[in-house]
Design a protein around this motif. Structure first.
Motif, PDB file in Angstrom:
ATOM      1  N   GLN A 243      -5.513  39.086 -65.116  1.00 23.44           N
ATOM      2  CA  GLN A 243      -4.123  38.646 -65.089  1.00 23.44           C
ATOM      3  C   GLN A 243      -3.722  38.425 -63.633  1.00 23.44           C
ATOM      4  N   ALA A 244      -3.135  37.263 -63.346  1.00 21.70           N
ATOM      5  CA  ALA A 244      -2.743  36.936 -61.976  1.00 21.70           C
ATOM      6  C   ALA A 244      -1.393  36.243 -61.970  1.00 21.70           C
ATOM      7  N   THR A 245      -0.732  36.286 -60.810  1.00 24.00           N
ATOM      8  CA  THR A 245       0.555  35.630 -60.601  1.00 24.00           C
ATOM      9  C   THR A 245       0.423  34.676 -59.427  1.00 24.00           C
ATOM     10  N   VAL A 246       0.949  33.459 -59.569  1.00 28.71           N
ATOM     11  CA  VAL A 246       0.938  32.481 -58.477  1.00 28.71           C
ATOM     12  C   VAL A 246       2.047  32.858 -57.507  1.00 28.71           C
ATOM     13  N   ILE A 247       1.689  33.063 -56.238  1.00 33.35           N
ATOM     14  CA  ILE A 247       2.682  33.439 -55.228  1.00 33.35           C
ATOM     15  C   ILE A 247       3.283  32.193 -54.580  1.00 33.35           C
ATOM     16  N   GLN A 248       2.413  31.312 -54.056  1.00 29.03           N
ATOM     17  CA  GLN A 248       2.907  30.116 -53.378  1.00 29.03           C
ATOM     18  C   GLN A 248       1.790  29.089 -53.254  1.00 29.03           C
ATOM     19  N   HIS A 249       2.189  27.870 -52.912  1.00 26.12           N
ATOM     20  CA  HIS A 249       1.244  26.809 -52.575  1.00 26.12           C
ATOM     21  C   HIS A 249       1.292  26.625 -51.063  1.00 26.12           C
ATOM     22  N   LEU A 250       0.148  26.411 -50.453  1.00 26.30           N
ATOM     23  CA  LEU A 250       0.084  26.261 -49.009  1.00 26.30           C
ATOM     24  C   LEU A 250      -1.079  25.360 -48.642  1.00 26.30           C
ATOM     25  N   ARG A 251      -1.225  25.122 -47.359  1.00 27.01           N
ATOM     26  CA  ARG A 251      -2.330  24.318 -46.848  1.00 27.01           C
ATOM     27  C   ARG A 251      -3.157  25.179 -45.902  1.00 27.01           C
ATOM     28  N   GLY A 252      -4.472  24.991 -45.940  1.00 26.07           N
ATOM     29  CA  GLY A 252      -5.390  25.780 -45.128  1.00 26.07           C
ATOM     30  C   GLY A 252      -5.381  25.338 -43.669  1.00 26.07           C
ATOM     31  N   ARG A 253      -6.236  25.968 -42.904  1.00 25.22           N
ATOM     32  CA  ARG A 253      -6.367  25.633 -41.483  1.00 25.22           C
ATOM     33  C   ARG A 253      -6.934  24.239 -41.316  1.00 25.22           C
ATOM     34  N   LYS A 254      -6.604  23.602 -40.210  1.00 18.15           N
ATOM     35  CA  LYS A 254      -7.093  22.254 -39.959  1.00 18.15           C
ATOM     36  C   LYS A 254      -8.564  22.300 -39.537  1.00 18.15           C
ATOM     37  N   VAL A 255      -9.346  21.419 -40.142  1.00 21.50           N
ATOM     38  CA  VAL A 255     -10.747  21.239 -39.790  1.00 21.50           C
ATOM     39  C   VAL A 255     -10.853  19.882 -39.120  1.00 21.50           C
ATOM     40  N   VAL A 256     -11.405  19.836 -37.911  1.00 19.85           N
ATOM     41  CA  VAL A 256     -11.526  18.590 -37.160  1.00 19.85           C
ATOM     42  C   VAL A 256     -12.947  18.059 -37.308  1.00 19.85           C
ATOM     43  N   VAL A 257     -13.033  16.786 -37.726  1.00 16.06           N
ATOM     44  CA  VAL A 257     -14.320  16.104 -37.852  1.00 16.06           C
ATOM     45  C   VAL A 257     -14.372  15.058 -36.754  1.00 16.06           C
ATOM     46  N   TYR A 258     -15.392  15.129 -35.900  1.00 12.47           N
ATOM     47  CA  TYR A 258     -15.509  14.211 -34.778  1.00 12.47           C
ATOM     48  C   TYR A 258     -16.877  13.555 -34.834  1.00 12.47           C
ATOM     49  N   LYS A 259     -16.863  12.225 -34.962  1.00 10.54           N
ATOM     50  CA  LYS A 259     -18.114  11.476 -35.003  1.00 10.54           C
ATOM     51  C   LYS A 259     -18.184  10.608 -33.758  1.00 10.54           C
ATOM     52  N   MET A 260     -19.366  10.557 -33.160  1.00  8.21           N
ATOM     53  CA  MET A 260     -19.540   9.794 -31.940  1.00  8.21           C
ATOM     54  C   MET A 260     -20.945   9.215 -31.901  1.00  8.21           C
TER      55      MET A 260
END
Length: 124
Positions: free
Chosen positions: A61-78
């Motif tokens: 049994q679980a309760t939804v607390i909130q919706h959020l966004r995770g940490r930013k992941v930077v993708v760099y191609k060169m």
């Protein structure tokens, strides 16, 4: 200590009552109750129940607390010597859930209250 291993969003999580977890975004409103039935393993009162693939009669049994966004992941191609560079960021959409109880065949394990530490009692 009571815990369960559940399958959720293509991943496996070890969950305990009274703790919160960040999972992939769920299409439910905050403060909604969830019943998770994909329990792979349950450790309940010293006995371990292993499912094949799921434990019958086990739910979380679980309760939804909130919706959020995770940490930013930077993708760099060169590409060297070609003057080609591409920088892109990504933030995963997450849902934070609080596990309220683990139930197995009618028995329920919930989070216990916080016990005072002996150091705080000695000082008082």
């Amino acid at each position: 200590m009571t815990y369960a291993i559940i399958e959720m969003g293509g991943k496996q999580l070890r969950v305990e009552p009274g703790r919160f977890y960040d999972v992939n975004r769920l299409a439910v409103e905050p403060d909604a109750q969830l019943t998770l039935e994909n329990v792979l393993l349950a450790h309940f009162d010293g006995a371990v129940s292993i499912g094949q693939p799921f434990v019958s009669g086990a739910t979380v049994q679980a309760t939804v607390i909130q919706h959020l966004r995770g940490r930013k992941v930077v993708v760099y191609k060169m590409q060297p010597k070609k003057k080609t560079r591409k920088k892109q960021g990504h933030r995963q959409e997450l849902t934070r859930i609080m596990v309220d109880a683990i139930q197995l065949n009618g028995s329920s394990a919930t989070a216990t209250g916080v016990e005072p530490s002996p150091v705080a009692d000695a000082e008082a």
